[in-house]
Structure formats: C-alpha cells, structure tokens
Write a protein that holds these residues in place. Sequence first.
Motif, PDB file in Angstrom:
ATOM      1  N   GLY A 280       0.921  -1.167  -0.028  1.00 32.96           N
ATOM      2  CA  GLY A 280      -0.022   0.070  -0.116  1.00 32.96           C
ATOM      3  C   GLY A 280       0.820   1.186   0.047  1.00 32.96           C
ATOM      4  O   GLY A 280       0.150   2.276  -0.140  1.00 32.96           O
ATOM      5  N   LEU A 281       2.240   1.149   0.349  1.00 30.42           N
ATOM      6  CA  LEU A 281       3.072   2.213   0.274  1.00 30.42           C
ATOM      7  C   LEU A 281       3.319   2.813  -1.155  1.00 30.42           C
ATOM      8  O   LEU A 281       3.396   4.396  -0.961  1.00 30.42           O
ATOM      9  N   GLY A 282       3.379   2.257  -2.136  1.00 29.81           N
ATOM     10  CA  GLY A 282       3.983   2.621  -3.499  1.00 29.81           C
ATOM     11  C   GLY A 282       2.991   3.656  -4.053  1.00 29.81           C
ATOM     12  O   GLY A 282       3.384   4.906  -4.431  1.00 29.81           O
ATOM     13  N   LYS A 283       1.744   3.461  -4.045  1.00 34.96           N
ATOM     14  CA  LYS A 283       0.883   4.389  -4.946  1.00 34.96           C
ATOM     15  C   LYS A 283      -0.372   4.942  -4.021  1.00 34.96           C
ATOM     16  O   LYS A 283      -0.838   5.859  -4.373  1.00 34.96           O
ATOM     17  N   VAL A 284      -0.611   4.220  -2.836  1.00 31.86           N
ATOM     18  CA  VAL A 284      -1.926   4.639  -2.397  1.00 31.86           C
ATOM     19  C   VAL A 284      -1.733   5.440  -1.006  1.00 31.86           C
ATOM     20  O   VAL A 284      -2.322   6.456  -0.632  1.00 31.86           O
ATOM     21  N   SER A 285      -0.834   4.965  -0.076  1.00 39.40           N
ATOM     22  CA  SER A 285      -1.173   5.376   1.381  1.00 39.40           C
ATOM     23  C   SER A 285      -0.745   6.957   1.538  1.00 39.40           C
ATOM     24  O   SER A 285       0.198   7.605   0.910  1.00 39.40           O
ATOM     25  N   THR A 286      -1.484   7.454   2.453  1.00 42.09           N
ATOM     26  CA  THR A 286      -0.990   8.754   2.619  1.00 42.09           C
ATOM     27  C   THR A 286      -0.208   8.824   3.891  1.00 42.09           C
ATOM     28  O   THR A 286       0.466   9.783   4.259  1.00 42.09           O
ATOM     29  N   HIS A 287      -0.538   7.921   5.019  1.00 36.62           N
ATOM     30  CA  HIS A 287       0.395   7.775   6.012  1.00 36.62           C
ATOM     31  C   HIS A 287       0.938   6.397   6.091  1.00 36.62           C
ATOM     32  O   HIS A 287       0.660   5.326   5.368  1.00 36.62           O
TER      33      HIS A 287
ATOM     34  N   GLY B 142       7.617   5.003  -4.589  1.00 31.10           N
ATOM     35  CA  GLY B 142       7.263   4.318  -5.830  1.00 31.10           C
ATOM     36  C   GLY B 142       7.053   3.018  -5.449  1.00 31.10           C
ATOM     37  O   GLY B 142       7.158   2.524  -4.133  1.00 31.10           O
ATOM     38  N   ASP B 143       6.629   2.200  -6.710  1.00 31.97           N
ATOM     39  CA  ASP B 143       6.236   0.891  -6.377  1.00 31.97           C
ATOM     40  C   ASP B 143       7.581   0.127  -6.700  1.00 31.97           C
ATOM     41  O   ASP B 143       8.554   0.379  -7.375  1.00 31.97           O
ATOM     42  N   ILE B 144       7.750  -1.097  -6.015  1.00 27.12           N
ATOM     43  CA  ILE B 144       9.071  -1.933  -6.015  1.00 27.12           C
ATOM     44  C   ILE B 144       9.196  -2.751  -7.429  1.00 27.12           C
ATOM     45  O   ILE B 144      10.060  -3.508  -7.399  1.00 27.12           O
ATOM     46  N   GLY B 145       8.028  -2.727  -8.151  1.00 27.02           N
ATOM     47  CA  GLY B 145       8.108  -3.718  -9.455  1.00 27.02           C
ATOM     48  C   GLY B 145       7.181  -5.062  -9.204  1.00 27.02           C
ATOM     49  O   GLY B 145       6.630  -5.263  -8.166  1.00 27.02           O
ATOM     50  N   THR B 146       7.197  -5.624 -10.424  1.00 22.14           N
ATOM     51  CA  THR B 146       6.388  -6.781 -10.664  1.00 22.14           C
ATOM     52  C   THR B 146       6.941  -7.872  -9.767  1.00 22.14           C
ATOM     53  O   THR B 146       7.993  -8.081  -9.493  1.00 22.14           O
ATOM     54  N   LYS B 147       6.017  -8.524  -8.979  1.00 21.22           N
ATOM     55  CA  LYS B 147       6.198  -9.790  -8.459  1.00 21.22           C
ATOM     56  C   LYS B 147       5.688 -10.949  -8.914  1.00 21.22           C
ATOM     57  O   LYS B 147       5.044 -10.821  -9.924  1.00 21.22           O
ATOM     58  N   PHE B 148       5.972 -12.122  -8.378  1.00 22.55           N
ATOM     59  CA  PHE B 148       5.602 -13.256  -8.717  1.00 22.55           C
ATOM     60  C   PHE B 148       4.158 -13.417  -9.124  1.00 22.55           C
ATOM     61  O   PHE B 148       3.141 -13.289  -8.315  1.00 22.55           O
ATOM     62  N   GLY B 149       3.962 -14.067 -10.391  1.00 19.83           N
ATOM     63  CA  GLY B 149       2.599 -14.385 -10.668  1.00 19.83           C
ATOM     64  C   GLY B 149       1.731 -13.573 -11.573  1.00 19.83           C
ATOM     65  O   GLY B 149       2.046 -12.199 -11.399  1.00 19.83           O
ATOM     66  N   ASN B 150       0.842 -13.898 -12.426  1.00 22.84           N
ATOM     67  CA  ASN B 150      -0.231 -13.344 -13.160  1.00 22.84           C
ATOM     68  C   ASN B 150      -1.314 -12.870 -11.920  1.00 22.84           C
ATOM     69  O   ASN B 150      -1.586 -13.738 -11.288  1.00 22.84           O
ATOM     70  N   GLY B 151      -1.766 -11.452 -12.046  1.00 19.61           N
ATOM     71  CA  GLY B 151      -2.506 -11.100 -10.910  1.00 19.61           C
ATOM     72  C   GLY B 151      -1.784 -11.186  -9.727  1.00 19.61           C
ATOM     73  O   GLY B 151      -0.853 -10.427  -9.550  1.00 19.61           O
ATOM     74  N   ALA B 152      -2.511 -12.036  -8.843  1.00 22.99           N
ATOM     75  CA  ALA B 152      -1.588 -12.488  -7.852  1.00 22.99           C
ATOM     76  C   ALA B 152      -1.437 -11.070  -6.667  1.00 22.99           C
ATOM     77  O   ALA B 152      -2.451 -10.278  -6.817  1.00 22.99           O
ATOM     78  N   TYR B 153      -0.325 -11.012  -6.329  1.00 23.41           N
ATOM     79  CA  TYR B 153       0.127  -9.980  -5.494  1.00 23.41           C
ATOM     80  C   TYR B 153       0.366  -8.696  -6.198  1.00 23.41           C
ATOM     81  O   TYR B 153       0.853  -7.750  -5.459  1.00 23.41           O
ATOM     82  N   ASN B 154       0.324  -8.708  -7.561  1.00 25.95           N
ATOM     83  CA  ASN B 154       0.727  -7.619  -8.301  1.00 25.95           C
ATOM     84  C   ASN B 154      -0.487  -6.468  -8.100  1.00 25.95           C
ATOM     85  O   ASN B 154      -0.425  -5.361  -8.561  1.00 25.95           O
ATOM     86  N   THR B 155      -1.598  -6.850  -7.619  1.00 23.24           N
ATOM     87  CA  THR B 155      -2.627  -5.940  -7.317  1.00 23.24           C
ATOM     88  C   THR B 155      -2.249  -4.833  -6.458  1.00 23.24           C
ATOM     89  O   THR B 155      -2.974  -3.954  -5.796  1.00 23.24           O
ATOM     90  N   MET B 156      -1.318  -5.044  -5.355  1.00 19.88           N
ATOM     91  CA  MET B 156      -0.679  -4.553  -4.412  1.00 19.88           C
ATOM     92  C   MET B 156       0.493  -3.740  -4.762  1.00 19.88           C
ATOM     93  O   MET B 156       1.450  -4.140  -5.459  1.00 19.88           O
ATOM     94  N   ASP B 157       0.462  -2.259  -4.189  1.00 18.86           N
ATOM     95  CA  ASP B 157       1.540  -1.360  -4.655  1.00 18.86           C
ATOM     96  C   ASP B 157       2.581  -1.358  -3.484  1.00 18.86           C
ATOM     97  O   ASP B 157       2.804  -0.605  -2.550  1.00 18.86           O
ATOM     98  N   ASN B 158       3.360  -2.572  -3.655  1.00 16.97           N
ATOM     99  CA  ASN B 158       4.609  -2.857  -2.289  1.00 16.97           C
ATOM    100  C   ASN B 158       5.380  -1.863  -2.934  1.00 16.97           C
ATOM    101  O   ASN B 158       5.676  -1.510  -3.871  1.00 16.97           O
ATOM    102  N   GLY B 159       5.728  -0.899  -1.696  1.00 14.96           N
ATOM    103  CA  GLY B 159       6.648   0.423  -1.910  1.00 14.96           C
ATOM    104  C   GLY B 159       8.022   0.570  -1.565  1.00 14.96           C
ATOM    105  O   GLY B 159       8.446  -0.154  -0.762  1.00 14.96           O
ATOM    106  N   VAL B 160       8.602   1.669  -2.358  1.00 20.36           N
ATOM    107  CA  VAL B 160       9.885   2.024  -1.683  1.00 20.36           C
ATOM    108  C   VAL B 160       9.772   3.519  -1.261  1.00 20.36           C
ATOM    109  O   VAL B 160       8.881   4.097  -1.779  1.00 20.36           O
ATOM    110  N   LEU B 161      10.458   3.705  -0.168  1.00 20.66           N
ATOM    111  CA  LEU B 161      10.165   5.013   0.415  1.00 20.66           C
ATOM    112  C   LEU B 161      11.451   5.584   0.815  1.00 20.66           C
ATOM    113  O   LEU B 161      12.191   4.796   1.450  1.00 20.66           O
ATOM    114  N   ARG B 162      11.936   6.782   0.457  1.00 15.58           N
ATOM    115  CA  ARG B 162      13.111   7.357   1.137  1.00 15.58           C
ATOM    116  C   ARG B 162      12.706   8.738   1.801  1.00 15.58           C
ATOM    117  O   ARG B 162      12.079   9.504   1.150  1.00 15.58           O
TER     118      ARG B 162
END
Lengths: 664, 664
Positions: B178-185, B223-243
């Motif tokens: 939720g960090l990459g594209k959505v979270s406000t906090h 930002g988003d950390i990029g594509t993860k394992f599988g089609n669909g799957a966890y790619n619906t999630m914006d696992n994120g990078v933050l500096r």
Amino acid sequence: MEGVDYLADERKKAQFDVDAMKIVWAGSRHTFEISDRISKLVASDPAFRKDDRTMLPRKELFKNTLRKATYAWQRIIELRLSEEEASKLRFYVDEPAFTDLHWGMFVPAIKGQGTDEQQQKWLPLAYKMQIIGCYAQTELGHGSNVQGLETTATFDPKTDEFIIHSPTLTSSKWWPGGLGKVSTHGVVYARLITDGKDHGVHGFIVQLRNLEDHTPLPGITLGDIGTKFGNGAYNTMDNGVLRFDNVRIPRDQMLMRVSQVTREGKYKQSNVPRQLVYGTMVYVRQSIVADASCALSRAVCIATRYSAVRRQFGSQNGGPETQVIDYKTQQSRLFPLLASAYAFRFVGEWLNWLYTDVTQRLQANDFSTLPEVHACTAGLKSLTTSVTADGIEECRKLCGGHGYLCSSGLPELFAVYVPACTYEGDNIVLLLQVARFLMKTASQLGAGKQPVGTIAYMGRIEHLMQCRSDVQNAEDWLKPSVVLEVFEARAARMSVACAQNLSKFTNPEEGFAELSADLVEAAVAHCQLIVVSKFIEKLQQDIPGKGVKKQLEVLSGIYYLFIIHKYQGDFIATSCINPKQASLANDQLRALYSQVRPNAIALVDAFNYTDHYLGSILGRYDGNVYPKLYDAAWKDPLNESDIPDGYHEYIRPLLKQQLRAARL
Amino acid sequence: MEGVDYLADERKKAQFDVDAMKIVWAGSRHTFEISDRISKLVASDPAFRKDDRTMLPRKELFKNTLRKATYAWQRIIELRLSEEEASKLRFYVDEPAFTDLHWGMFVPAIKGQGTDEQQQKWLPLAYKMQIIGCYAQTELGHGSNVQGLETTATFDPKTDEFIIHSPTLTSSKWWPGGLGKVSTHGVVYARLITDGKDHGVHGFIVQLRNLEDHTPLPGITLGDIGTKFGNGAYNTMDNGVLRFDNVRIPRDQMLMRVSQVTREGKYKQSNVPRQLVYGTMVYVRQSIVADASCALSRAVCIATRYSAVRRQFGSQNGGPETQVIDYKTQQSRLFPLLASAYAFRFVGEWLNWLYTDVTQRLQANDFSTLPEVHACTAGLKSLTTSVTADGIEECRKLCGGHGYLCSSGLPELFAVYVPACTYEGDNIVLLLQVARFLMKTASQLGAGKQPVGTIAYMGRIEHLMQCRSDVQNAEDWLKPSVVLEVFEARAARMSVACAQNLSKFTNPEEGFAELSADLVEAAVAHCQLIVVSKFIEKLQQDIPGKGVKKQLEVLSGIYYLFIIHKYQGDFIATSCINPKQASLANDQLRALYSQVRPNAIALVDAFNYTDHYLGSILGRYDGNVYPKLYDAAWKDPLNESDIPDGYHEYIRPLLKQQLRAARL
Ligand SMILES: Cc1cc2nc3c(=O)[nH]c(=O)nc-3n(C[C@H](O)[C@H](O)[C@H](O)COP(=O)(O)OP(=O)(O)OC[C@H]3O[C@@H](n4cnc5c(N)ncnc54)[C@H](O)[C@@H]3O)c2cc1C
Ligand SMILES: Cc1cc2nc3c(=O)[nH]c(=O)nc-3n(C[C@H](O)[C@H](O)[C@H](O)COP(=O)(O)OP(=O)(O)OC[C@H]3O[C@@H](n4cnc5c(N)ncnc54)[C@H](O)[C@@H]3O)c2cc1C
Ligand SMILES: [Ca+2]
C-alpha cells in the motif's frame, strides 16, 4: 559503479581451478568454447534483452517473442552457425518459442516416424522453415493416456484421403506449443480407422494454415488456450487448441515408417521394427535431464551469490553482519541443491552416452536393453525434474523477501520450469512405469535371468538382502563402496518388500494399484541409486585441474549424504544402516558443508552463466545487488506517474468521503 | 448446460451430513451464516468479477483493484456491515489491496503502540479512511533483523520535532504494502536518536502524501518496487519504496505507549509493560494460520473435484476410464493435504482461543505464558504456511497439464500465497526461535521448572525417553493415546538429542549455530505434535451431525499417519517405533484413504466456497470442466485476431525466406 566486484573476496577463497571446473561442467573444452562464445553473443546483443519480459502484457510479450525467434534464426543463417551452435543460441536466448517445438518435436517426429520418401519431401521445407510445425498429441480429455485420444483419421478409399475429425469437445487438441498462432503444419495424432476398424493412434502431417495469408484452412479451428503460470515465463508460447471438422489430407501424409495404409485401405506393419521409436524417446528424456541441471544450477547460482551478498544479524561491535550463506540452516538447504545440480549434470552426460549406445544397438536390431533403458530414462526424467522444480522454489525462499520480486529472476524460472514435471510423461505415471520394471525384474530373479545395466545390482540380491553397513565413524561415509552398497541394499530391499506384498494379492493388477504409493517410493530409491552411482563413476575418471576432483568429491558426498539423511527412514527401516550410522552420516554432511562453503561462489561461477542468461539482479556476477534493485523498481509501468491511474476516480473520493457520489 | 451436476453421484456417496460439517468448518453457526451470506453477496456482484485478473497488464490490474477496494468500502458502509462482516467481505473479494495493510497493520500498530491520546487523534481518521495507512518496517537491507534497520528519527529539541532520514541506499523502505501508490500515511520504523544517543527502533506516524493532490510530501520519494511473482496475484498490491530526505514530523507522532521522548528530549520508558505488544503478534499469527487453512482448503477443493472429473486410463470394455482420484498415488498426495486443511483449521481455532487467553493474562499483568505462546505461534505460523505453499503446488501438479493454466486458479493461488512463508517472520528464522525455546526448556528440566501449555509434555521427560510404542496391528494406530505418546516421545527425544549435542560445545552460541539444521528439525517435530494434539482434542468434543465426527476421525488419522510415514526416520531412529510398526502405520494409512474416498467431494463441499471465490474452472462445483475451459480460452487477448500481431513483420518473412530484407 561498473567494475566493482563485491564477490571478489569470495572468489579468492576458492581452493580449486575454476576454469578447469568450467570445462568439466560443460562436458568438454569444445562444448565449453561454443557455450561461452554463443552465450556472450546473445548477452551482448540488445535485440535479445529480456529484462522487461515480466512486465509485458500477453500480446506484446508474444509479438516480442516472434521478433526474437525470427531474429535468432536470421543470426543463425548470417553467422552460418552449426547445428550445435544454433541450438545453443536458442538455449541462451532463453525464451520459449514456436521454434522449440519445430526443432524439438516436429522435425524429430518426421525423422523418426516418416518413411524415407516422406523425409525427403518434408524435412527440407522444415529445415528452411518454409513451413513451421508443431507436435499435436494431447487433447482436452487425454494427455497421459495417449491410447485414449479421440481425434479420428478415417481412410476414404474413394479419394485416397484421410478425413481428420474431432468427434467430441474433449477430442479438441489442447496444449501443443506453437499451435495456437504460428504453426502452419502439425504432426497430428489420431485414431486410424480403415474400413470401420480402429487401429489405434498414429501420426499424420496436417497443414493447418494457408501459407499465403496464415488463415486457418477450411474446417480447422485454431486458437491459443490462454494465460499460463507466471509473468513472462511460458506465456511467450502459443500453446494451442485445434479442432477438425472433417478435414481431408492425402494418404501419403500418414507417417508410414512403421505401419502403413495401402491405396486399397489395407492396414499393415512395415518391416521396420516398432522399437525404433524408442531412440527418439531416449533422446528427448536425456535432454530433459540436461535441462534440469541447467535450470537448477541457474537457481542455485542466484541464491548462492545473493546469500553471500545478503547480511542479516550477528553484527559484533558494529562490524558487518553475518553473510546469510554462513548460517548452517541456509547451507543445509542450499548446498544439497548445488550438489544436485552437479549430480544431474553428470547423470545427464551419462544419458547422452546411453543414447548413442541405444542407437547403435537399435541399428543392429538388438532390443535387449530397451526395457532397462526405458525404465532408467523415465525414472531419471521424473526424479531430476521434480527435484529441480522444488529446488528452484527453495532457492527463491532462500532469497527472503527479495526473491519474490520478478527482478530476482526466480519466479519466472520457477513458472517456466514446472511443466517439465508434467509434460513428456507425468512424473508419477513415469515412476509407476519404473516400478513395473522393478517388479518384473524381481519376479524373474529366481528364473536365472541376469539383470543388466542400471538394474544389475539386483543380480546380487542375496548379498544385498543380508549385508549390514560397517560404518563406524563419520569418515567411513566418504568411501564410495560403502555408500554404493547401502544405496543398492535400500533400493533392492524396498523392491523386494513391494514384490512380497504384491504376491499376497490374487489379482496382481489390483495389488499393483493398491500398493502403488509404496511402489513409487521404491522407484525413487532405484533412481537415486542411479544418480549416486553415476556421480561416483564420474569421480573414478581422471579429472584434470587443481583441486577440481576434490571439490567434486565433496559435492558427491553432500549429494548422497543428504539423501541418506532425508530418507533415513528408508535406510533404517530396511536395516541397511542403524540409527547411529544415520547420525554419523549427518555429522559428515555437516562437515562437508563447511568444506564447500569457501568454494561455493566459485562452484557456481563454474556454470559460466552470463548475467543476461541468469536474468537476475540478486544473482549478478558482481554482487552489486542493492543499487540495481533500486534502479529496476522505477521501470515498472506503475511508476510512470507519481499519482496512479484511478486516483481521481477511486482514492480521492474515498479520502474525501464522497464515495456515494462517485461513479464506481 | 446450466443446472448440470457432474459430481452429483460423488455427492450421493457421502456418508455424513455435509451441512453439519459446514458448521464445524466455519467454527460456529454464526460464522457460517455470515460467511455464507457475504460470500454469495460478493459472488453475485459483477463488480467483483476476477476472471480476467491474470490477463490484465499491471496498470490496468492495479487500477481495477483500486476500483474494487473502494467499491467494497462503499458496500460496507451502505449495507452497514459489522466489523466481522466487513472483514469477511474483504476476504471474499479475494484481491490483495491497500486496505489489507490499512486494517491489518496500520490500525493495529496505532492501537497497540499508540497512547490513548494518539489513538483518539488517529484512529477516527483511519476508521473513516480519511487517511490511508501502511506499515513501513522492512528496508532494502534489513527484513528479518528488525533491530538492524537504518532509517533514523533524530529528535531536534529546538523545534520539538523528529527528523526522519534515510542515510544510506539500503535504508530505503522496501516492501510495505500500500506504500507505493496509495497510502497517505505510514507507521514508519526508525532508530530513535536523542542527543546523539541511539535508542533502537521505534515506530512513528509519518504523513507521506499531500491529502489534497496525493503528491509525495517534500523530502519524500515514493514508488512501487516492481512486478512480483505470478499473474494477477500480489501484483494488485503496490508494495513500495520510500526514502526520506530529512523530513520533519512533530514529536507527538512517535508512538509513545511504551517508551517516550519528552519535550526536553529525554528518553524514558512508560509504566506500560513492553510485553503488551505481544498481543498483536499472537493475533496476527493466529490469522495467518487461519489463512493457511483457507488457502490450502481452496487448492484441495479444486484438485479434489477435478480429480473426480478427470478420467485417464483403465477403461474396460469401452466403458469410462478410471477417475484419477481412484489411483492410490493420487490419493496419497491429495488426501493428506485434505486432512492438513482440516488440521490447520482446528489448530487455528485453538490459536484464536489462545489469543483471548493471552489478552486476558496480559491485562492481569501475567506474562508467565508468553515464552511458550511466542514459540507456539511462531512454530505454527512456520509449519502451516510451509505445508500450505508446497501443498498448493502439489494440488496444481495433481491436475496434470490443465493445472498449469491460469484458468485453473492454482498458479495465482500459489503465487499470491507463497510470501506467507517469508513475511511476518521468515519460516526458518521462526523455527530457530522455537528451537531456542525448546533448548531452554530442556536445560531447565533438571531445575524443577514445570513446563506448561504446548510444552507440558516435556515435564514427563523420563517416561518419554524410555517408552516404547506397543502397537501390534494396524488398528492400534487409531488409538489417540498411542499416537500422542509417539509424537511426544519423538519430539522430546529430538530435543534432548540436540541439547546433549549442544552441551559438547564450550561456546553455546557456536554450538547452536553449528547444529541449527538439526534444531530446526526438532522444532518441526514439536510443532507437528501441537497440530496433532489439537486435532485429537477437537475430537474429544461433542460434534453433532450424522457421521461428521467419524469423518474427522478418519482425517485426523490420515494427518498423523502421513506424518509418521513421511518422517518415519525420526520415529524409528529415536526408537519411538520400530520398522514393523512404521509399516503397520502405512497399512492403516492406506486403509483410511479408502475410507475417505467416497466422502472426498463432500468434504471439500463443506468448505462452502463459491465458484467465484475458488476462481477455478477445474474446481467448479458442477464439475462442468471441459466446455468451460474451452470457452475461457477464447477470452485470451492473443485470440482477439486469428492472425497474431507480428505475423507480417516476422512470421511471413520467415516462411517466405525474406528474412534478410525484413526489418527486425
Ligand atoms: C507447458 C506445457 C506444454 C505442453 N506442450 C505439449 C505439446 O507441445 N504437444 C502435446 O501434444 N502436448 C503438450 N503438453 C501436454 C502434456 O503432454 C500433458 O499435459 C501431459 O502428458 C500430462 O497429461 P495430462 O495433462 O493428461 O495429465 P493427467 O493424466 O490428467 O494427470 C492428472 C493426474 O492424474 C494422475 N494420473 C494419470 N494417470 C494415472 C495413472 N495411470 N496412475 C496414477 N495416476 C495417474 C497424474 O499423476 C496427475 O496427478 C504440454 C503441457 C504443458 C503443461
Ligand atoms: C509480499 C510481501 C509483502 C510484504 N509486506 C510488508 C509490509 O507491509 N511491511 C513491511 O515492513 N515489510 C513487508 N514485507 C517484508 C517482509 O517482512 C520481509 O521480507 C521478511 O521479514 C523477510 O525478511 P528478509 O526479506 O530480510 O529476508 P532475509 O532475512 O534476508 O532472508 C534471507 C535468507 O536468510 C536466512 N536468514 C536470515 N537470518 C537468519 C538467521 N539469523 N539464521 C538463519 N538464517 C537466516 C533466511 O532464512 C532466508 O533464507 C513484505 C514482504 C513480502 C514478500
Ligand atoms: Ca558391509
């Protein structure tokens, strides 16, 4: 940053000559040089880049594969590559494509099953790729049971044609690679029917598409069967569906090397023995075993390098943390896979020899070794692909969270690899075939038939049933003769136990069905013995290069001791070893982990994989993982904008509590 | 075709009351009714369709998830759903989304670690989703070792603020969902530094994005950390990078329930005991175990139904072929997973009780059970997620070739599930924690400390070290007391053996490191015992419904006998059982497979999964597999046209030998 080598210290630790090991891994200097040259050629050509593969939507992905596959062909012609070089080039391009099936199945099927005339007609077209072929056997309803295929090929004596037809939905061809969108022709398997009589499944060359505009020919329905496991991975391939509505082909397109239909519609066997087809089968399985060692070594290379880069916990006085490769748990998961990669390499090499041997025997009409060869190739295909599939996933887990990113290369490697457990014979179905062979061998022992080849040990059954290992300390486990004896005894005793239990059933087929899970375990024991014995045989050869043989001895020790530990139940329950000896095996295994540790990076360097082929940021040769992971993230399509598509429609109304008003 | 039920005959075979079993599976009639109602609500709403998920490119996929997640929220409000119902709704929507982390990690972190004041300020905003939060702990360089995180939070007494900063590349936050594209906090974990002194890692509430236009706040890179394992799957999630580049937040945004920084910059502990945070941990792990039973049961449901539909080989006199579920090899792979799904369900239920128990004890300042609870939840998280991940892939293989299609649902289920082995504690790291607890318990046995809870059996160590199982025939293996004793003896003996080996080292830490692979095996034995004992306890309860208890007894038998068979090396080597008894266990296991066979379909029906939730053509309730597979294929983007994109550029020139002229 270029030019750094974060793994330089690791490389310095190696106690053997890596260049010499590269030759051993490749099999010969000749093969090494070709592999090295071709892999670098591919790696340095931007046309073969694959770092965006896991991000491409299906259509773009597929189009890109068409581009690469035809470009590869163009390079093969331009550079006048030999057949060996061409196949290496396709290998290092590392992207499943219609060409795999064309060269790997369509051409061999015509060679193996076509008459000389048919070969003269079709092979030149195929060699020049003026036609593109696939191998259309499996149907929606039948895969493992080839004899149950439903597609029909009915001879019409009036027109001298076969009518190819899909009588049911389940008879639709389903799975053939290259079929969906590309192939112009296929070797299609169908039930041959002449004069109302069903002669079972035979192969036919069938044109599928118009060579001018690529449209499916009349009566033919063609399509792709849909998205498969993983990003990129096997989705570059158009595994296809195919239906026939009474499609007519000339009689001479039945592959007639072994059996024939005459102009009058008479079905007859030719004087070519059926057994000849086994040559192709041995060839295909041998290459699957070789592929297993490639896929596993690739995963192991990634996980090993990353395990040396990754540090977690254990910092003392603010110094660097422990490399995770130094944790014994990490070693106990990783090093057996490293050892397995080498083991599979050598058993694959031996299978290559076996193929030559079988070919010569077949030419001399000597079919005596076929049952043993069949069992051994079936079993090794099953064993190596299963271990490899699980091993790739274990390597991914060994990389912690970062292994889950496509940029680690491991998810795609897993997804593209796993079908090897299913195609060319479902692994369990194959082990059941091995078990049948074992039971037959066991039942004939009394009759004085002397088993040969990989099953020869059963000829020493009396000794093997009563021997006890005399291991007394951990080092005893390093003696090849000791190890071979316990593996042979275990395999023999498991087979004999199954045979004895089978004999309690009045109906042997019922017994076989009831005990099949145990039979599969006996088959695995037999196959593990083959791998162990071929590894040990390899070490009896002269192996040049400083320290090379020593390393291979350590790896072979890890390979068999790991099996003894993991399957100690088999070994102890059959009284081949006692619990104390099992525990000594485990002690020796732990000691070998420590011995392999300083050599681990060099042992994966010996695979000589380019960063292009590895396709993994975690597995980079230079170990420069973190900056490259960070950079790669920004290439994801989601990062094209700071504010994601959908913010205005969905997120903002949510935050602003205007959901009810928003159009959803 | 609608209204057919190809599995009707199978359903008729069931020897128990499926509706009663549904209640047992759900845990209570109340939970069953909510699950049933909400799952049907989701299944019948076209807005929640997911059959195109594996075909969508990342951006479309992600946008579609935003749509579904906000729509789900809207429905939750409109329908005035209770918290329980809302969480079920998110569960059945079955698509990882930022809301998972918001509700599952962000809110609980504030609840668990925030002061009353902080909770009053932030929770209402979070409950109404006026802010969206994530849980930002892991960094590029540190995951497992939380104490090694590098992000800093330096107190500036001049301004009464913390300065949040990312001092190195490896300190970049990496993975938070939720960090990459959505979270406000985010709740951000950072090293607290006051007056130059490092107080270790603490949590801070940090605003990341502008609430007006969603842009990252100054000094923040997202930002988003990029594509993860599988089609669909966890790619619906914006696992994120933050500096963070020296980002300032007010002092009161440090989560100060347990430790605090005063206005003057003094660091102090509050009078709230640290241990309170363990409540959340138990809760999270309990839900992971419950999720494991859901994921595994889902895969098992698909594979079981398809195994009854799929027929291969064994046709006699032209009759139908054998259903593959009738092959003993298929049963020996499938039924233990079915049994495991039930086993994990019940141990999850028990963990739920444990959570309540721990909560009450914590409130009463009773921390005595915490070490045991910690070990037991860590171990069960590890055991159940590992078995489930492997089990899903085994179910996929059990479906042969068709399991490799995304339309089988299994590839996506696998890909979305596997990170459960890594997050919330890497499974091996967790088992090492269990092992530490076991060694500590073993070392204190002499000192008269009586172990409690799941480790209580170690209090009977003298008996357990010398008891011998008195199993004499296969049926003896159905006696719970016999089974518990051998599991306890095996676990105890493996622990004691490790403890004895450890005592040979002068440096215990070195010994622990050296023997860690064996310690992990001892930990697994302990965890398997817990699951077995909770399954057996469950069966001591009164369980209503015709035949229901009987079925559960069969499943519990399969569960423990399968372990005894698979780990027979442990049991025999420690002399808990002898080879003859192991062989009897295997006989009994085979007999139980036959007993469960007629009930298999009903046992997976009892999960009460809708076809929507299953998301699998192979697992359809009605068994109408082939026509639906066939129809689904045509929806693939590749089938939009007969002639694929790229034909004119690549295939035609190839076929027409015009490659050199063609632009590639
Ligand atoms: C990626 C991929 C590419 C492929 N490419 C091609 C191609 O180019 N051309 C082509 O013709 N085909 C192709 N195939 C099809 C492939 O050959 C079949 O999928 C394979 O033979 C397995 O058969 P199945 O799918 O019918 O499995 P099934 O036989 O249906 O297996 C289902 C389950 O039943 C069990 N089972 C089946 N029979 C028995 C038995 N007698 N005893 C015990 N257990 C049994 C299996 O172990 C398995 O667990 C491809 C498949 C895949 C996945
Ligand atoms: C899909 C997904 C979602 C996530 N969501 C979040 C989130 O929302 N917020 C968040 O903060 N994080 C999140 N994470 C991160 C996750 O918590 C970490 O990946 C996890 O804690 C594992 O840590 P690691 O990646 O550092 O693994 P590592 O510790 O690097 O593991 C690598 C290898 O080292 C071994 N190892 C490590 N330490 C030891 C040891 N002491 N002894 C023996 N072996 C050891 C491990 O067993 C493993 O084999 C997520 C991760 C994933 C994959
Ligand atoms: Ca001996």
